[in-house]
Scaffold this motif. Structure first.
Motif, PDB file in Angstrom:
ATOM      1  N   ARG A  17      -8.148  41.439 -21.659  1.00 45.63           N
ATOM      2  CA  ARG A  17      -9.188  41.183 -22.549  1.00 45.63           C
ATOM      3  C   ARG A  17     -10.448  41.686 -21.949  1.00 45.63           C
ATOM      4  NH1 ARG A  17     -12.356  37.055 -23.421  1.00 45.63           N
ATOM      5  NH2 ARG A  17     -11.219  35.565 -22.226  1.00 45.63           N
ATOM      6  N   LEU A  18     -10.607  41.272 -21.142  1.00 50.04           N
ATOM      7  CA  LEU A  18     -11.843  41.672 -20.322  1.00 50.04           C
ATOM      8  C   LEU A  18     -12.062  42.980 -20.063  1.00 50.04           C
ATOM      9  CD1 LEU A  18     -12.482  38.272 -18.082  1.00 50.04           C
ATOM     10  CD2 LEU A  18     -13.655  38.961 -20.467  1.00 50.04           C
ATOM     11  N   GLY A  19     -10.777  43.571 -19.581  1.00 53.19           N
ATOM     12  CA  GLY A  19     -10.784  45.068 -19.298  1.00 53.19           C
ATOM     13  C   GLY A  19     -11.170  45.841 -20.555  1.00 53.19           C
ATOM     14  N   LEU A  20     -10.436  45.429 -21.659  1.00 52.60           N
ATOM     15  CA  LEU A  20     -10.791  46.372 -22.800  1.00 52.60           C
ATOM     16  C   LEU A  20     -12.104  45.952 -23.276  1.00 52.60           C
ATOM     17  CD1 LEU A  20      -9.397  48.348 -24.905  1.00 52.60           C
ATOM     18  CD2 LEU A  20      -8.436  46.190 -26.088  1.00 52.60           C
ATOM     19  N   ALA A  21     -12.728  44.909 -22.996  1.00 57.55           N
ATOM     20  CA  ALA A  21     -14.053  44.768 -23.324  1.00 57.55           C
ATOM     21  C   ALA A  21     -15.174  45.587 -22.637  1.00 57.55           C
ATOM     22  CB  ALA A  21     -14.372  43.124 -23.310  1.00 57.55           C
ATOM     23  N   ALA A  22     -14.735  45.453 -21.430  1.00 57.76           N
ATOM     24  CA  ALA A  22     -15.570  46.553 -20.514  1.00 57.76           C
ATOM     25  C   ALA A  22     -15.526  48.138 -20.836  1.00 57.76           C
ATOM     26  CB  ALA A  22     -15.309  46.579 -19.101  1.00 57.76           C
ATOM     27  N   VAL A  23     -14.255  48.546 -21.522  1.00 54.92           N
ATOM     28  CA  VAL A  23     -14.096  49.940 -21.961  1.00 54.92           C
ATOM     29  C   VAL A  23     -14.982  50.015 -23.046  1.00 54.92           C
ATOM     30  CG1 VAL A  23     -12.599  51.394 -22.935  1.00 54.92           C
ATOM     31  CG2 VAL A  23     -11.846  50.270 -20.899  1.00 54.92           C
ATOM     32  N   TRP A  24     -15.115  49.093 -23.995  1.00 58.78           N
ATOM     33  CA  TRP A  24     -15.796  49.483 -25.230  1.00 58.78           C
ATOM     34  C   TRP A  24     -17.374  49.065 -25.043  1.00 58.78           C
ATOM     35  CZ3 TRP A  24     -13.461  52.085 -28.318  1.00 58.78           C
ATOM     36  CH2 TRP A  24     -12.033  51.674 -28.812  1.00 58.78           C
ATOM     37  N   LEU A  25     -17.499  48.367 -24.109  1.00 57.64           N
ATOM     38  CA  LEU A  25     -19.004  48.242 -23.702  1.00 57.64           C
ATOM     39  C   LEU A  25     -19.451  49.337 -23.033  1.00 57.64           C
ATOM     40  CD1 LEU A  25     -21.419  46.058 -23.645  1.00 57.64           C
ATOM     41  CD2 LEU A  25     -20.504  45.382 -21.338  1.00 57.64           C
ATOM     42  N   ILE A  26     -18.791  49.756 -22.114  1.00 56.37           N
ATOM     43  CA  ILE A  26     -19.262  51.079 -21.421  1.00 56.37           C
ATOM     44  C   ILE A  26     -19.444  52.213 -22.346  1.00 56.37           C
ATOM     45  CG2 ILE A  26     -18.817  52.959 -19.568  1.00 56.37           C
ATOM     46  CD1 ILE A  26     -17.702  50.465 -18.182  1.00 56.37           C
ATOM     47  N   SER A  27     -18.495  52.490 -23.120  1.00 57.54           N
ATOM     48  CA  SER A  27     -18.225  53.701 -24.102  1.00 57.54           C
ATOM     49  C   SER A  27     -19.352  53.397 -25.222  1.00 57.54           C
ATOM     50  CB  SER A  27     -16.945  53.703 -24.653  1.00 57.54           C
ATOM     51  OG  SER A  27     -16.854  54.596 -25.601  1.00 57.54           O
ATOM     52  N   GLY A  28     -19.488  52.421 -25.945  1.00 52.23           N
ATOM     53  CA  GLY A  28     -20.592  51.951 -26.794  1.00 52.23           C
ATOM     54  C   GLY A  28     -21.953  52.142 -26.257  1.00 52.23           C
ATOM     55  N   SER A  29     -22.129  51.635 -25.167  1.00 55.00           N
ATOM     56  CA  SER A  29     -23.642  51.664 -24.551  1.00 55.00           C
ATOM     57  C   SER A  29     -23.748  53.026 -24.009  1.00 55.00           C
ATOM     58  CB  SER A  29     -23.662  51.013 -23.193  1.00 55.00           C
ATOM     59  OG  SER A  29     -23.428  49.549 -23.525  1.00 55.00           O
ATOM     60  N   ILE A  30     -23.021  53.818 -23.631  1.00 58.46           N
ATOM     61  CA  ILE A  30     -23.473  55.464 -23.428  1.00 58.46           C
ATOM     62  C   ILE A  30     -23.788  55.962 -24.737  1.00 58.46           C
ATOM     63  CG2 ILE A  30     -22.542  57.497 -22.383  1.00 58.46           C
ATOM     64  CD1 ILE A  30     -20.920  55.730 -20.382  1.00 58.46           C
ATOM     65  N   LYS A  31     -22.928  55.982 -25.636  1.00 58.56           N
ATOM     66  CA  LYS A  31     -23.049  56.532 -26.796  1.00 58.56           C
ATOM     67  C   LYS A  31     -24.282  56.311 -27.614  1.00 58.56           C
ATOM     68  CE  LYS A  31     -18.419  57.518 -28.314  1.00 58.56           C
ATOM     69  NZ  LYS A  31     -17.355  56.515 -27.456  1.00 58.56           N
ATOM     70  N   ILE A  32     -24.800  54.977 -27.738  1.00 60.50           N
ATOM     71  CA  ILE A  32     -25.868  54.560 -28.369  1.00 60.50           C
ATOM     72  C   ILE A  32     -27.088  54.799 -27.761  1.00 60.50           C
ATOM     73  CG2 ILE A  32     -26.126  52.095 -27.632  1.00 60.50           C
ATOM     74  CD1 ILE A  32     -26.138  51.372 -30.634  1.00 60.50           C
ATOM     75  N   SER A  33     -26.776  55.021 -26.434  1.00 65.67           N
ATOM     76  CA  SER A  33     -28.312  55.374 -25.578  1.00 65.67           C
ATOM     77  C   SER A  33     -28.367  56.924 -25.724  1.00 65.67           C
ATOM     78  CB  SER A  33     -28.098  55.084 -24.070  1.00 65.67           C
ATOM     79  OG  SER A  33     -27.223  56.023 -23.469  1.00 65.67           O
ATOM     80  N   ASP A  34     -27.726  57.501 -26.359  1.00 61.87           N
ATOM     81  CA  ASP A  34     -27.905  59.236 -26.298  1.00 61.87           C
ATOM     82  C   ASP A  34     -27.183  59.494 -27.696  1.00 61.87           C
ATOM     83  OD1 ASP A  34     -28.439  62.029 -26.406  1.00 61.87           O
ATOM     84  OD2 ASP A  34     -27.279  62.233 -24.239  1.00 61.87           O
ATOM     85  N   PRO A  35     -27.938  59.098 -28.846  1.00 61.28           N
ATOM     86  CA  PRO A  35     -27.486  59.534 -30.259  1.00 61.28           C
ATOM     87  C   PRO A  35     -27.218  60.936 -30.570  1.00 61.28           C
ATOM     88  CG  PRO A  35     -29.593  58.403 -30.529  1.00 61.28           C
ATOM     89  CD  PRO A  35     -29.160  58.347 -29.028  1.00 61.28           C
ATOM     90  N   GLY A  36     -28.227  61.833 -30.140  1.00 55.34           N
ATOM     91  CA  GLY A  36     -28.159  63.183 -30.249  1.00 55.34           C
ATOM     92  C   GLY A  36     -26.924  63.815 -29.794  1.00 55.34           C
ATOM     93  N   GLN A  37     -26.639  63.272 -28.501  1.00 50.85           N
ATOM     94  CA  GLN A  37     -25.368  63.794 -27.791  1.00 50.85           C
ATOM     95  C   GLN A  37     -24.053  63.207 -28.533  1.00 50.85           C
ATOM     96  OE1 GLN A  37     -25.141  66.203 -25.329  1.00 50.85           O
ATOM     97  NE2 GLN A  37     -23.113  66.335 -26.037  1.00 50.85           N
ATOM     98  N   THR A  38     -24.227  61.926 -28.964  1.00 44.04           N
ATOM     99  CA  THR A  38     -22.973  61.374 -29.781  1.00 44.04           C
ATOM    100  C   THR A  38     -22.854  62.048 -30.996  1.00 44.04           C
ATOM    101  OG1 THR A  38     -23.342  59.339 -28.639  1.00 44.04           O
ATOM    102  CG2 THR A  38     -22.125  59.276 -30.781  1.00 44.04           C
ATOM    103  N   TYR A  39     -23.811  62.605 -31.882  1.00 41.10           N
ATOM    104  CA  TYR A  39     -23.628  63.455 -33.111  1.00 41.10           C
ATOM    105  C   TYR A  39     -23.100  64.773 -32.702  1.00 41.10           C
ATOM    106  CZ  TYR A  39     -24.993  66.266 -36.976  1.00 41.10           C
ATOM    107  OH  TYR A  39     -24.947  67.031 -38.033  1.00 41.10           O
ATOM    108  N   LEU A  40     -23.356  65.442 -31.558  1.00 37.41           N
ATOM    109  CA  LEU A  40     -22.752  66.637 -31.265  1.00 37.41           C
ATOM    110  C   LEU A  40     -21.298  66.593 -30.705  1.00 37.41           C
ATOM    111  CD1 LEU A  40     -25.521  68.218 -28.917  1.00 37.41           C
ATOM    112  CD2 LEU A  40     -25.006  68.811 -31.479  1.00 37.41           C
ATOM    113  N   ALA A  41     -21.004  65.605 -30.322  1.00 34.84           N
ATOM    114  CA  ALA A  41     -19.580  65.180 -29.721  1.00 34.84           C
ATOM    115  C   ALA A  41     -18.753  64.981 -31.217  1.00 34.84           C
ATOM    116  CB  ALA A  41     -19.565  63.928 -29.006  1.00 34.84           C
ATOM    117  N   VAL A  42     -19.333  64.152 -32.040  1.00 33.11           N
ATOM    118  CA  VAL A  42     -18.561  63.950 -33.308  1.00 33.11           C
ATOM    119  C   VAL A  42     -18.431  65.255 -34.104  1.00 33.11           C
ATOM    120  CG1 VAL A  42     -18.528  62.783 -35.590  1.00 33.11           C
ATOM    121  CG2 VAL A  42     -19.020  61.393 -33.342  1.00 33.11           C
ATOM    122  N   LYS A  43     -19.460  66.013 -34.102  1.00 25.96           N
ATOM    123  CA  LYS A  43     -19.348  67.378 -34.906  1.00 25.96           C
ATOM    124  C   LYS A  43     -18.315  68.278 -34.402  1.00 25.96           C
ATOM    125  CE  LYS A  43     -22.589  70.484 -36.875  1.00 25.96           C
ATOM    126  NZ  LYS A  43     -21.994  70.421 -38.250  1.00 25.96           N
ATOM    127  N   ALA A  44     -18.470  68.462 -32.925  1.00 22.60           N
ATOM    128  CA  ALA A  44     -17.578  69.358 -32.296  1.00 22.60           C
ATOM    129  C   ALA A  44     -15.869  69.439 -32.721  1.00 22.60           C
ATOM    130  CB  ALA A  44     -17.527  69.244 -30.586  1.00 22.60           C
TER     131      ALA A  44
END
Length: 171
Positions: A17-44
């Protein structure tokens, strides 16, 4: 199942549970801190109509952070794990279709994303990693009981304890 085995499974579940929480926390934090790059990633991925790229690029990190919070707290663990599994299956399918279509993109799962040079893709590793995370989500979907979780603390009284013990004996 004896109490010792249950304690070990509870501990394993807690680590999962804590490992999966860490995965989502890291992934979500990185994406939310750079919304422009996240947009480019989704568009790609070239899967969504232009009108949906921005909402998905905005909503995905928020969903990931919400899943991280629920899993970290152990609140609605089974539901959070099931939603995690669905998200992971969708992400695996998106990466697989990119690979099958010959797109040269970085998945953007942990930041970055978008077009990369030919030969710079890591589709097999990305899929294998996400399958590993899917296994964690599957574990928690099947056996959501973990230590230090609000789920357990919210259940109170003898009736819930007996029902929980009966459920454990069946699994």
């Amino acid at each position: 199942m004896n109490r010792g085995s249950q304690a070990v499974l509870d501990l394993v579940g807690t680590l999962v549970r804590l490992g999966l929480a860490a995965v989502w926390l890291i992934s979500g934090s990185i994406k939310i801190s750079d919304p422009g790059q996240t947009y480019l990633a989704v568009k790609a991925y070239d899967l969504l109509p232009d009108g949906l790229v921005h909402p998905v690029a905005t909503g995905l990190p928020l969903l990931e952070l919400a899943l991280a919070l629920f899993l970290l707290l152990g609140l609605g663990t089974r539901i959070a794990a099931a939603v995690s599994a669905v998200v992971l299956v969708l992400l695996i399918a998106a990466v697989a279709q990119s690979w099958a279509r010959g797109l040269t993109i970085d998945c953007g799962c942990f930041g970055g994303g978008g077009q990369v040079a030919a030969g710079q893709t890591q589709y097999p590793q990305e899929i294998a990693r996400d399958v590993g995370f899917l296994i964690l989500a599957g574990w928690l979907t099947v056996r959501a009981r973990t230590r230090f979780a609000l789920d357990g603390w919210l259940r109170s009284g003898r009736v819930d304890t007996v029902a929980e013990e009966s459920e454990l004996e069946r699994t």
